[in-house]
Design a protein around this motif. Structure first.
Motif, PDB file in Angstrom:
ATOM      1  N   LEU A 257     -23.065  28.928  21.211  1.00 17.91           N
ATOM      2  CA  LEU A 257     -23.773  29.944  20.433  1.00 17.91           C
ATOM      3  C   LEU A 257     -23.655  31.316  21.080  1.00 17.91           C
ATOM      4  CD1 LEU A 257     -26.947  27.874  19.514  1.00 17.91           C
ATOM      5  CD2 LEU A 257     -25.387  28.903  17.849  1.00 17.91           C
ATOM      6  N   ASP A 258     -23.711  31.355  22.403  1.00 19.80           N
ATOM      7  CA  ASP A 258     -23.580  32.642  23.081  1.00 19.80           C
ATOM      8  C   ASP A 258     -22.172  33.203  22.940  1.00 19.80           C
ATOM      9  OD1 ASP A 258     -24.586  34.791  24.708  1.00 19.80           O
ATOM     10  OD2 ASP A 258     -23.440  33.932  26.374  1.00 19.80           O
ATOM     11  N   ARG A 259     -21.150  32.335  22.968  1.00 20.57           N
ATOM     12  CA  ARG A 259     -19.777  32.814  22.768  1.00 20.57           C
ATOM     13  C   ARG A 259     -19.600  33.356  21.350  1.00 20.57           C
ATOM     14  NH1 ARG A 259     -17.522  32.955  27.893  1.00 20.57           N
ATOM     15  NH2 ARG A 259     -15.495  33.180  26.887  1.00 20.57           N
ATOM     16  N   VAL A 260     -20.210  32.690  20.384  1.00 23.52           N
ATOM     17  CA  VAL A 260     -20.135  33.167  18.999  1.00 23.52           C
ATOM     18  C   VAL A 260     -20.885  34.482  18.858  1.00 23.52           C
ATOM     19  CG1 VAL A 260     -20.771  32.642  16.614  1.00 23.52           C
ATOM     20  CG2 VAL A 260     -19.783  30.852  18.057  1.00 23.52           C
TER      21      VAL A 260
ATOM     22  N   ARG B 297     -19.217  29.692  12.693  1.00 25.78           N
ATOM     23  CA  ARG B 297     -20.576  29.527  12.189  1.00 25.78           C
ATOM     24  C   ARG B 297     -20.693  28.276  11.331  1.00 25.78           C
ATOM     25  NH1 ARG B 297     -21.839  35.882  10.487  1.00 25.78           N
ATOM     26  NH2 ARG B 297     -21.811  36.704  12.639  1.00 25.78           N
ATOM     27  N   ARG B 298     -19.631  27.947  10.606  1.00 26.71           N
ATOM     28  CA  ARG B 298     -19.639  26.739   9.775  1.00 26.71           C
ATOM     29  C   ARG B 298     -19.730  25.484  10.651  1.00 26.71           C
ATOM     30  NH1 ARG B 298     -15.017  24.418   7.294  1.00 26.71           N
ATOM     31  NH2 ARG B 298     -13.836  26.219   8.028  1.00 26.71           N
TER      32      ARG B 298
ATOM     33  N   LEU C 236      -8.798  28.800  24.154  1.00 27.18           N
ATOM     34  CA  LEU C 236      -9.731  29.606  24.939  1.00 27.18           C
ATOM     35  C   LEU C 236      -9.077  30.112  26.233  1.00 27.18           C
ATOM     36  CD1 LEU C 236     -12.916  27.402  24.444  1.00 27.18           C
ATOM     37  CD2 LEU C 236     -12.645  29.777  23.667  1.00 27.18           C
ATOM     38  N   THR C 237      -8.268  29.272  26.858  1.00 28.89           N
ATOM     39  CA  THR C 237      -7.596  29.690  28.087  1.00 28.89           C
ATOM     40  C   THR C 237      -6.617  30.818  27.817  1.00 28.89           C
ATOM     41  OG1 THR C 237      -7.772  27.433  28.951  1.00 28.89           O
ATOM     42  CG2 THR C 237      -6.228  28.906  30.054  1.00 28.89           C
TER      43      THR C 237
ATOM     44  N   ALA D  73     -15.926  25.710  18.029  1.00 28.10           N
ATOM     45  CA  ALA D  73     -16.597  26.894  17.491  1.00 28.10           C
ATOM     46  C   ALA D  73     -16.310  28.116  18.359  1.00 28.10           C
ATOM     47  CB  ALA D  73     -18.103  26.648  17.401  1.00 28.10           C
ATOM     48  N   ALA D  74     -16.347  27.940  19.678  1.00 29.05           N
ATOM     49  CA  ALA D  74     -16.043  29.063  20.573  1.00 29.05           C
ATOM     50  C   ALA D  74     -14.611  29.535  20.373  1.00 29.05           C
ATOM     51  CB  ALA D  74     -16.281  28.648  22.019  1.00 29.05           C
TER      52      ALA D  74
END
Length: 418
Positions: free
Chosen positions: A173-176, A128-129, A396-397, A115-116
């Motif tokens: 959630l915080d990354r989103v 979000r999905r 992400l990296t 998700a992130a």
């Protein structure tokens, strides 16, 4: 008669050879479990011929709607990793850890990282999905099972729960939230956050105790709390503080921040200064990276030193890393742990270190470009490919490295004391 005896002896010898690794206490080396056709043959494959024909076009359009955060030779690997994540994600938001067998289930940990990765490459709706699926399978106490069937009907077996799930979900959630246009957590995901926050608070008594004993990402039974179980709720509580603060909820933001601070202090007392797997035993393992950015500020010089030692001590013959220094000496490198070091290096101001590990990963893909779970001593890929956790960490990296090259992103807090 002689032929029968010779055949029987040969069978016994063959059986003995097959058992030899187990008798000697060593498992046989893994093999590559699937091939380039995994998308059309796995349980994740589109059901109809029409869907299978349209799928490559749809994926290309989907990739073009976001960003591939890499440049140069590694852009192909990053694009493949992002496309693989898309293919591993079902319409209901379930993310398979891998394409087949025991990997074709949804782990909250893996899903949180996926998700992130979606959010930070411009695919916020997909992020979000994925989190929506986790909200639907979340247990009433706010925690999660170790893994779930992809249809969301529950766990596939009686494997013990893993208490790190809630912490990773709070972090994700915080990354989103940070990737959203208004920098606020979507309303539909706040119940997921609130329940996970309540679980983290209850598990740690607001940071006054370590969470209960459970398996962590090693997926083995434990009798003592591991660093890989203790670190995620600390990251989750800090993340929850930021999401609440963004909504103007100063009361819960303060509760989360104080709980995180207490838990960080407890982790230092119980695991520092060497930060071994079980505190003062078990050897260094990849969980030490969970004490680094982007999961924590680098305000603990001892943790940072342990993080720097881990890759040196866990290095394997093919150039990657074992899950831990005390992991079995089979020479096999594991890509999630290697990618975790790359991610935390990029996020903590060590781009050259991150580049080293990312280059190694890019050189050990499968022939079709997916990132495998393992790399054998001779450098060949093994295990399922792709592996969702590795693919997400690589994306992400590359995002962190792209931000570093552009001179943007949050400042890194660097410790100066011991």
């Amino acid at each position: 008669m002689r032929r029968v005896v010779v055949g029987a002896v040969a069978a016994v010898v063959a059986a003995g050879c097959a058992l030899a690794p187990q008798l000697l206490g060593r498992d046989p080396l893994p093999v590559l479990r699937n091939d380039a056709g995994w998308r059309s043959r796995s349980v994740l494959a589109p059901a109809s011929l029409g869907d299978r024909l349209v799928d490559p076009v749809a994926e290309a359009v989907w990739l073009a709607d976001g960003t591939v955060p890499a440049s140069g030779a590694r852009s192909r690997v990053a694009a493949q990793a992002l496309g693989d994540l898309h293919a591993l994600t079902l319409p209901n938001g379930a993310v398979a850890a891998g394409p087949d067998g025991p990997w074709a289930y949804a782990w909250p940990r893996d899903s949180a990282f996926v998700a992130a990765a979606f959010a930070e490459t411009g695919h916020v709706d997909d992020a979000r999905r994925v989190l929506g699926f986790l909200a639907r399978v979340q247990l009433p106490d706010g925690g999660f099972e170790a893994r779930y069937r992809l249809d969301g009907s529950g766990p596939p077996d009686d494997r013990p729960r893993q208490t790190d799930g809630a912490g990773w979900v709070l972090w994700s959630l915080d990354r989103v939230r940070a990737a959203s246009a208004d920098r606020v957590l979507p309303t539909a995901l706040r119940a997921l956050r609130d329940r996970a926050f309540a679980f983290a608070v209850a598990q740690t008594d607001s940071g006054r105790r370590l969470p209960e004993v459970s398996p962590d990402y090693w997926e083995v039974s434990e009798r003592r709390v591991t660093l890989g179980t203790a670190a995620p709720p600390a990251a989750g509580l800090e993340s929850a503080s930021r999401t609440y603060a963004a909504e103007g909820d100063t009361r819960r933001a303060g509760l989360a921040a104080r709980a995180a601070s207490r838990l960080r202090a407890l982790i230092r007392a119980e695991f520092g200064p060497d930060y071994e797997r079980h505190g003062h035993s078990g050897g260094l393992d990849a969980a030490v990276a969970m004490l680094m950015p982007p999961f924590a500020a680098t305000d603990d010089a001892a943790a940072e030193r342990a993080w720097a030692r881990y890759p040196v001590l866990a290095l394997r013959s093919a150039g990657g890393l074992a899950p831990g220094v005390d992991w079995k000496s089979d020479g096999v490198s594991w890509t999630p742990e290697t990618a975790m070091v790359a991610y935390t290096a990029a996020a903590s101001g060590h781009p050259l270190v991150a580049d080293h590990w990312m280059t190694w990963l890019s050189h050990h893909c499968t022939s079709w470009g997916s990132l495998p779970e393992k790399v054998l001593p001779d450098g060949s890929p093994a295990g399922p490919a792709p592996l969702a956790w590795t693919a997400a960490l690589v994306v992400l990296t590359e995002g962190e490295l792209a931000a570093h090259r552009a001179g943007v992103g949050d400042p890194v807090v660097v410790s100066v004391g011991g």
